[in-house]
Design a protein around this motif. Sequence first.
Motif, PDB file in Angstrom:
ATOM      1  N   PHE A   1       0.794  -1.213   0.000  1.00 34.94           N
ATOM      2  CA  PHE A   1       0.000   0.000   0.000  1.00 34.94           C
ATOM      3  C   PHE A   1       0.834   1.275   0.000  1.00 34.94           C
ATOM      4  O   PHE A   1       0.389   2.298  -0.488  1.00 34.94           O
ATOM      5  N   ILE A   2       2.006   1.238   0.577  1.00 32.54           N
ATOM      6  CA  ILE A   2       2.842   2.428   0.581  1.00 32.54           C
ATOM      7  C   ILE A   2       4.231   2.068   0.097  1.00 32.54           C
ATOM      8  O   ILE A   2       4.724   0.966   0.341  1.00 32.54           O
ATOM      9  N   THR A   3       4.856   2.995  -0.594  1.00 30.92           N
ATOM     10  CA  THR A   3       6.184   2.747  -1.126  1.00 30.92           C
ATOM     11  C   THR A   3       7.135   3.832  -0.635  1.00 30.92           C
ATOM     12  O   THR A   3       6.743   4.988  -0.455  1.00 30.92           O
ATOM     13  N   LYS A   4       8.366   3.476  -0.470  1.00 31.99           N
ATOM     14  CA  LYS A   4       9.382   4.423  -0.028  1.00 31.99           C
ATOM     15  C   LYS A   4       9.555   5.545  -1.048  1.00 31.99           C
ATOM     16  O   LYS A   4       9.703   6.717  -0.693  1.00 31.99           O
ATOM     17  N   THR A   5       9.485   5.200  -2.319  1.00 34.89           N
ATOM     18  CA  THR A   5       9.645   6.194  -3.380  1.00 34.89           C
ATOM     19  C   THR A   5       8.563   7.252  -3.315  1.00 34.89           C
ATOM     20  O   THR A   5       8.829   8.457  -3.407  1.00 34.89           O
ATOM     21  N   LEU A   6       7.324   6.811  -3.133  1.00 37.51           N
ATOM     22  CA  LEU A   6       6.207   7.747  -3.079  1.00 37.51           C
ATOM     23  C   LEU A   6       6.338   8.690  -1.898  1.00 37.51           C
ATOM     24  O   LEU A   6       6.220   9.913  -2.034  1.00 37.51           O
ATOM     25  N   VAL A   7       6.585   8.129  -0.715  1.00 39.04           N
ATOM     26  CA  VAL A   7       6.670   8.955   0.484  1.00 39.04           C
ATOM     27  C   VAL A   7       7.858   9.907   0.393  1.00 39.04           C
ATOM     28  O   VAL A   7       7.772  11.073   0.792  1.00 39.04           O
ATOM     29  N   SER A   8       8.986   9.434  -0.163  1.00 39.75           N
ATOM     30  CA  SER A   8      10.165  10.295  -0.307  1.00 39.75           C
ATOM     31  C   SER A   8       9.881  11.459  -1.249  1.00 39.75           C
ATOM     32  O   SER A   8      10.372  12.570  -1.044  1.00 39.75           O
ATOM     33  N   ARG A   9       9.083  11.205  -2.273  1.00 37.90           N
ATOM     34  CA  ARG A   9       8.743  12.261  -3.211  1.00 37.90           C
ATOM     35  C   ARG A   9       7.803  13.284  -2.572  1.00 37.90           C
ATOM     36  O   ARG A   9       7.941  14.491  -2.770  1.00 37.90           O
ATOM     37  N   GLU A  10       6.850  12.793  -1.792  1.00 39.09           N
ATOM     38  CA  GLU A  10       5.904  13.681  -1.134  1.00 39.09           C
ATOM     39  C   GLU A  10       6.541  14.443   0.025  1.00 39.09           C
ATOM     40  O   GLU A  10       6.282  15.618   0.227  1.00 39.09           O
ATOM     41  N   PHE A  11       7.367  13.744   0.809  1.00 34.33           N
ATOM     42  CA  PHE A  11       7.990  14.322   1.991  1.00 34.33           C
ATOM     43  C   PHE A  11       9.461  13.905   2.042  1.00 34.33           C
ATOM     44  O   PHE A  11       9.835  12.984   2.769  1.00 34.33           O
ATOM     45  N   PRO A  12      10.324  14.575   1.264  1.00 34.34           N
ATOM     46  CA  PRO A  12      11.728  14.150   1.146  1.00 34.34           C
ATOM     47  C   PRO A  12      12.502  14.172   2.460  1.00 34.34           C
ATOM     48  O   PRO A  12      13.469  13.422   2.628  1.00 34.34           O
ATOM     49  N   GLU A  13      12.082  15.040   3.405  1.00 37.71           N
ATOM     50  CA  GLU A  13      12.843  15.145   4.669  1.00 37.71           C
ATOM     51  C   GLU A  13      12.788  13.855   5.482  1.00 37.71           C
ATOM     52  O   GLU A  13      13.632  13.621   6.341  1.00 37.71           O
ATOM     53  N   PHE A  14      11.803  12.998   5.205  1.00 37.17           N
ATOM     54  CA  PHE A  14      11.670  11.778   5.989  1.00 37.17           C
ATOM     55  C   PHE A  14      12.827  10.809   5.757  1.00 37.17           C
ATOM     56  O   PHE A  14      13.153  10.004   6.628  1.00 37.17           O
ATOM     57  N   SER A  15      13.422  10.874   4.589  1.00 36.84           N
ATOM     58  CA  SER A  15      14.531   9.963   4.312  1.00 36.84           C
ATOM     59  C   SER A  15      15.869  10.556   4.743  1.00 36.84           C
ATOM     60  O   SER A  15      16.865   9.839   4.863  1.00 36.84           O
ATOM     61  N   ASP A  16      15.893  11.864   5.015  1.00 35.21           N
ATOM     62  CA  ASP A  16      17.138  12.541   5.380  1.00 35.21           C
ATOM     63  C   ASP A  16      17.261  12.638   6.895  1.00 35.21           C
ATOM     64  O   ASP A  16      17.190  13.704   7.484  1.00 35.21           O
ATOM     65  N   MET A  17      17.446  11.493   7.537  1.00 39.07           N
ATOM     66  CA  MET A  17      17.572  11.475   8.993  1.00 39.07           C
ATOM     67  C   MET A  17      18.494  10.336   9.407  1.00 39.07           C
ATOM     68  O   MET A  17      18.620   9.335   8.707  1.00 39.07           O
TER      69      MET A  17
END
Length: 437
Positions: free
Chosen positions: A105-121
């Motif tokens: 249902f959810i993909t890392k690519t989609l969430v990173s595109r919508e909210f890029p700061e989530f992967s930068d931690m």
Amino acid sequence: MLKTLTIGVVSIVGKGDLAIYRASVDRLKNIGRVSFCCPGDYTFTSYFFPDVKLLPHPLTLTQSKNLIKIFRKKAKSKILEREPLKFLSKMYDGSYVLSKFVSPFITKTLVSREFPEFSDMDVAVILGHTLEKSEMASYILSYLYPKFLFKKPTVIFPFSVSELGIKETPSRITSLLKIILRRIDAIFVREDLSYKYLIKVIGNRKNIFKSADTAFLLSDMPQKMVNSETKGRKVKLEKPSVAVALRSDYFLTYSKRYGINSLFLLLRKIAKILDHLISDYNMHIYFVPMTINPNRSVIDDLYVSEKCAEFMRNIEKTQIVDTLWMNVYQIKSLLEHMDFLITMRLHAGILAASKYVPLLMILPSKDNKANGIAQRLGIKDYFVDLDYAIKAEPEKLYLMISEAFEKRDIIREILKETVPKEKKLAEFPIKVLKNLV
């Protein structure tokens, strides 16, 4: 420099939640860069956190149009536009492992595109509070994204488990929570009752540690600023002074157990007790509401404070403090100048206790966080079960409160011994974070 994504599971309508968030962010800023998010109104949140980068809460990801398209494509159900998490929880029957349950249902690519700061931690810090019935969806989503989608080290503190909340939550939700909590890197539990209960719920695991409530670490405020703030809000501090922090949400969230009738019954009792205290001790009463809804659309602590004051006879010695735009440093300093506190709010108690202000708590004994912290502070003799307070005669309740007031010097000395230990324990999760990464 350590990059921390700090996620609050609930909004900051409550000053207790704000006390946890503010104290935690202040400590985390000492070890690296902090990005912060919590549910609720962005403008309201930004007022209290002008010094850190604010991000959207994971709860908003479920409302993303792109994400909803994926939900609907997979399930072909319009209900997902309203309650995607509810749909997911209904699907869950205990046979899926978490990754198989979530990944379609959810993909890392989609969430990173919508909210890029989530992967930068480097690490995610979930300010987890108490697992309670009313906020389960927010809890689950706060845990899912950083740990299971981005696979970042994730810790939770300060943490408690409400037996009221767990027992009244659907089993599908609690089953999912157990799976999630077993995989979190570190859970720092703030009192012993929840520590024991959590081990009972998810098993004896190496990721559970004893800690304390972060609100004990909240910084003090310069006295000049306190005087200016109280004067600006027309709060005239007179002695002897007693603060009263009433509570509304228990009666609404757990309506079968308590309900609105019990709320008004208790308010009338407390009004009668406060009148007695004014007559017997010449007290000045200050209502300090810890939760005020900005749009006043629901019953909140300001509402019940106003109602209680309406039931009183000696209203001339009573003030209601408008705390909506007060930060928690100001509230802590206001409580510091009180001679005594009667509280149905845990964090009013913590802020007062951290300055050694004597107090009496009126909270459910099944609320592990309140009961457990009262025990750790050594004031269990000054803890009144909410169920008892509702049923007891006003005279009996008055005797308990007046006795605690007369023993305030003894309570203060107890707090001087126990509070420093709580502060030391509250520092433990911060020290662990660098080693975890």
